[in-house]
Design a protein around this motif. Structure first.
Motif, PDB file in Angstrom:
ATOM      1  N   SER A 143       0.822  -1.210   0.000  1.00 36.33           N
ATOM      2  CA  SER A 143       0.000   0.000   0.000  1.00 36.33           C
ATOM      3  C   SER A 143       0.855   1.258   0.000  1.00 36.33           C
ATOM      4  O   SER A 143       2.058   1.233   0.278  1.00 36.33           O
ATOM      5  CB  SER A 143      -0.922   0.010   1.221  1.00 36.33           C
ATOM      6  OG  SER A 143      -0.157   0.082   2.422  1.00 36.33           O
ATOM      7  N   PHE A 146      -9.533   5.508  -9.172  1.00 36.01           N
ATOM      8  CA  PHE A 146     -10.702   5.461  -8.298  1.00 36.01           C
ATOM      9  C   PHE A 146     -10.488   4.562  -7.086  1.00 36.01           C
ATOM     10  O   PHE A 146     -11.085   4.785  -6.025  1.00 36.01           O
ATOM     11  CB  PHE A 146     -11.931   4.993  -9.099  1.00 36.01           C
ATOM     12  CG  PHE A 146     -13.223   5.134  -8.358  1.00 36.01           C
ATOM     13  CD1 PHE A 146     -13.895   4.017  -7.859  1.00 36.01           C
ATOM     14  CD2 PHE A 146     -13.765   6.392  -8.129  1.00 36.01           C
ATOM     15  CE1 PHE A 146     -15.090   4.164  -7.161  1.00 36.01           C
ATOM     16  CE2 PHE A 146     -14.962   6.542  -7.440  1.00 36.01           C
ATOM     17  CZ  PHE A 146     -15.623   5.423  -6.948  1.00 36.01           C
ATOM     18  N   ASN A 147      -9.636   3.529  -7.221  1.00 31.88           N
ATOM     19  CA  ASN A 147      -9.381   2.641  -6.084  1.00 31.88           C
ATOM     20  C   ASN A 147      -8.449   3.263  -5.041  1.00 31.88           C
ATOM     21  O   ASN A 147      -8.266   2.702  -3.967  1.00 31.88           O
ATOM     22  CB  ASN A 147      -8.782   1.312  -6.560  1.00 31.88           C
ATOM     23  CG  ASN A 147      -7.443   1.513  -7.251  1.00 31.88           C
ATOM     24  OD1 ASN A 147      -7.373   2.153  -8.296  1.00 31.88           O
ATOM     25  ND2 ASN A 147      -6.381   0.981  -6.682  1.00 31.88           N
ATOM     26  N   GLU A 205      -7.565   6.544  -2.482  1.00 34.03           N
ATOM     27  CA  GLU A 205      -8.399   7.444  -1.685  1.00 34.03           C
ATOM     28  C   GLU A 205      -7.755   8.827  -1.573  1.00 34.03           C
ATOM     29  O   GLU A 205      -6.594   8.954  -1.204  1.00 34.03           O
ATOM     30  CB  GLU A 205      -8.608   6.873  -0.286  1.00 34.03           C
ATOM     31  CG  GLU A 205      -9.493   7.729   0.598  1.00 34.03           C
ATOM     32  CD  GLU A 205      -9.682   7.164   1.992  1.00 34.03           C
ATOM     33  OE1 GLU A 205     -10.458   7.745   2.770  1.00 34.03           O
ATOM     34  OE2 GLU A 205      -9.031   6.131   2.303  1.00 34.03           O
ATOM     35  N   SER A 245     -15.272   8.640 -11.191  1.00 34.02           N
ATOM     36  CA  SER A 245     -14.304   7.649 -11.644  1.00 34.02           C
ATOM     37  C   SER A 245     -12.907   8.099 -11.218  1.00 34.02           C
ATOM     38  O   SER A 245     -12.672   8.380 -10.054  1.00 34.02           O
ATOM     39  CB  SER A 245     -14.412   7.427 -13.155  1.00 34.02           C
ATOM     40  OG  SER A 245     -13.558   6.396 -13.569  1.00 34.02           O
ATOM     41  N   ASP A 246     -11.968   8.224 -12.175  1.00 27.42           N
ATOM     42  CA  ASP A 246     -10.595   8.607 -11.838  1.00 27.42           C
ATOM     43  C   ASP A 246     -10.396  10.118 -11.768  1.00 27.42           C
ATOM     44  O   ASP A 246      -9.300  10.578 -11.431  1.00 27.42           O
ATOM     45  CB  ASP A 246      -9.626   8.030 -12.871  1.00 27.42           C
ATOM     46  CG  ASP A 246      -9.629   6.508 -12.895  1.00 27.42           C
ATOM     47  OD1 ASP A 246     -10.062   5.912 -11.896  1.00 27.42           O
ATOM     48  OD2 ASP A 246      -9.195   5.922 -13.909  1.00 27.42           O
ATOM     49  N   GLY A 300      -3.786   4.363  -0.199  1.00 27.21           N
ATOM     50  CA  GLY A 300      -4.562   3.252  -0.741  1.00 27.21           C
ATOM     51  C   GLY A 300      -3.693   2.126  -1.259  1.00 27.21           C
ATOM     52  O   GLY A 300      -2.474   2.091  -1.031  1.00 27.21           O
ATOM     53  N   TYR A 301      -4.354   1.232  -1.960  1.00 26.56           N
ATOM     54  CA  TYR A 301      -3.714   0.037  -2.496  1.00 26.56           C
ATOM     55  C   TYR A 301      -3.639   0.158  -4.018  1.00 26.56           C
ATOM     56  O   TYR A 301      -4.626  -0.093  -4.713  1.00 26.56           O
ATOM     57  CB  TYR A 301      -4.505  -1.213  -2.094  1.00 26.56           C
ATOM     58  CG  TYR A 301      -4.564  -1.416  -0.596  1.00 26.56           C
ATOM     59  CD1 TYR A 301      -3.613  -2.202   0.048  1.00 26.56           C
ATOM     60  CD2 TYR A 301      -5.534  -0.788   0.179  1.00 26.56           C
ATOM     61  CE1 TYR A 301      -3.636  -2.375   1.429  1.00 26.56           C
ATOM     62  CE2 TYR A 301      -5.575  -0.946   1.557  1.00 26.56           C
ATOM     63  CZ  TYR A 301      -4.622  -1.745   2.172  1.00 26.56           C
ATOM     64  OH  TYR A 301      -4.645  -1.896   3.541  1.00 26.56           O
ATOM     65  N   ARG A 346      -2.965  -0.370  -7.990  1.00 24.30           N
ATOM     66  CA  ARG A 346      -3.146  -1.523  -8.869  1.00 24.30           C
ATOM     67  C   ARG A 346      -1.852  -2.319  -8.965  1.00 24.30           C
ATOM     68  O   ARG A 346      -0.773  -1.762  -9.159  1.00 24.30           O
ATOM     69  CB  ARG A 346      -3.562  -1.044 -10.255  1.00 24.30           C
ATOM     70  CG  ARG A 346      -3.832  -2.147 -11.270  1.00 24.30           C
ATOM     71  CD  ARG A 346      -4.093  -1.518 -12.636  1.00 24.30           C
ATOM     72  NE  ARG A 346      -4.632  -2.456 -13.591  1.00 24.30           N
ATOM     73  CZ  ARG A 346      -3.903  -3.244 -14.376  1.00 24.30           C
ATOM     74  NH1 ARG A 346      -2.584  -3.211 -14.275  1.00 24.30           N
ATOM     75  NH2 ARG A 346      -4.473  -4.055 -15.240  1.00 24.30           N
TER      76      ARG A 346
END
Length: 341
Positions: free
Chosen positions: A48, A73-74, A76, A93-94, A118-119, A121
């Motif tokens: 992360s 988007f994934n 934060e 979205s992004d 965040g994590y 991709r």
């Protein structure tokens, strides 16, 4: 009829997400990025990015009270700071829409600080299907890299993710658990170790400075059990620093294999002109993926073999390393291409 059917089957539908990323709308053309100050903390155990930030310095090209930046988007967005206050923001979205608490005037130079985490991709088939590579070396030590040309840099850090706009320069500060070493773009300014209460660990903190405009996707970090050695390339009474960062245990074969860099540099200089990032130096960094033309920190993962993974048939059985040649060519070409956009 079969041709029509084939087109229907294989054509890719244009989506709103494509427009958000690709179109230069008024909320993107209203400002020009001048400097990024990226401060990233990597947790290799959780895979992360933690409590990180990017300060985006910009010049207003028109009057506005909101604009767009980009972050996957994934990931934060934690908060956005501006002139000592927190700004409201919204996500589609992004895309991240930043709403200012006053009108930003044309010609004004100011900045926002975006806190995020965040994590990111994870890479599927890097560098082509990229993201973060969380690997272990032969000694079972963490070995981390990132490649994002196809995805865009907003897959792991907030920025104006459009190739038409680059910062004039950039600072990159990366923290990772000790004793891991960190390599990023540009010139190394400092290496320090600090105790971090959040990580409950000593952290190595490495600060780098990029003196030239840089494409967002070329911004990179490399973390691992690295050994460093260096050399010099002399041209017209000027000296270019050559830095090599290789995994512990690979230093001997790397020194022999990278002897081809200087004659390659001389050949390129003869036909294409001087290496374009002279003040930042030239570096090859051993990576857990094949390679990428990361500006002044070229990713190298060809296992010290000639050609492409040892295959020299397509280079007329010559014994040079195709990945070294190709990525220096593309690294220099990136800035030349950008100057035409």
């Amino acid at each position: 009829m079969s041709l029509i059917n084939s087109t229907l089957v294989f054509s890719q539908e244009h989506t709103r997400i494509d427009s958000l990323r690709g179109h230069l709308t008024h909320i993107r053309t209203c400002y020009d990025v001048t400097f990024y100050d990226l401060d990233v903390a990597i947790d290799e155990q959780e895979k992360s990015i933690e409590r990180s930030s990017n300060t985006i310095h910009f010049t207003a090209l028109s009057n506005f009270n909101w604009f767009q930046i980009d972050l996957a988007f994934n990931m934060e967005v934690l908060l956005v700071e501006f002139e000592g206050t927190q700004l409201e923001f919204a996500r589609e979205s992004d895309a991240v829409y930043i709403y200012f608490n006053r009108e930003i005037k044309k010609g004004e130079q100011t900045s926002i600080k975006v806190w995020y985490g965040g994590y990111p991709r994870e890479a599927v088939n890097p560098p082509w299907d990229g993201g973060f590579s969380w690997k272990k070396d032969k000694n079972n030590k963490p070995w981390i890299g990132v490649s994002c040309q196809g995805l865009g840099a907003s897959v792991w850090w907030p920025n104006k993710d459009h190739q038409s706009d680059e910062p004039d320069s950039m600072r990159i500060k990366v923290a990772a658990r000790s004793p891991l070493k960190i390599v990023a773009n540009g010139d190394l300014r400092s290496d320090t170790s600090v105790w971090n209460q959040y990580f409950n660990s000593w952290m190595n903190v490495s600060e780098w400075f990029v003196s030239y405009p840089i494409n967002n996707y070329n911004v990179t970090l490399n973390i691992g059990d690295y050994v460093h050695f260096s050399d010099n390339y002399i041209s017209d009474n000027d000296t270019l620093r050559l830095d090599y960062y290789v995994l512990n245990g690979n230093e001997k074969k790397a020194k022999a294999h990278f002897e081809q860099v200087k004659p390659m540099m001389k050949c390129f200089e003869n036909y294409f002109g001087k290496y374009p990032f002279w003040k930042d130096g030239y570096a090859l960094v051993e990576t857990p993926y094949l390679g990428m033309e990361h500006q002044s920190a070229i990713a190298y993962g060809n296992n010290y073999l000639p050609g492409y993974h040892g295959n020299v048939r397509f280079i007329d059985n010559l014994d040079f390393d195709y990945i070294i040649v190709m990525n220096l060519d593309m690294s220099g070409g990136a800035i030349l291409l950008q100057q035409t956009i």
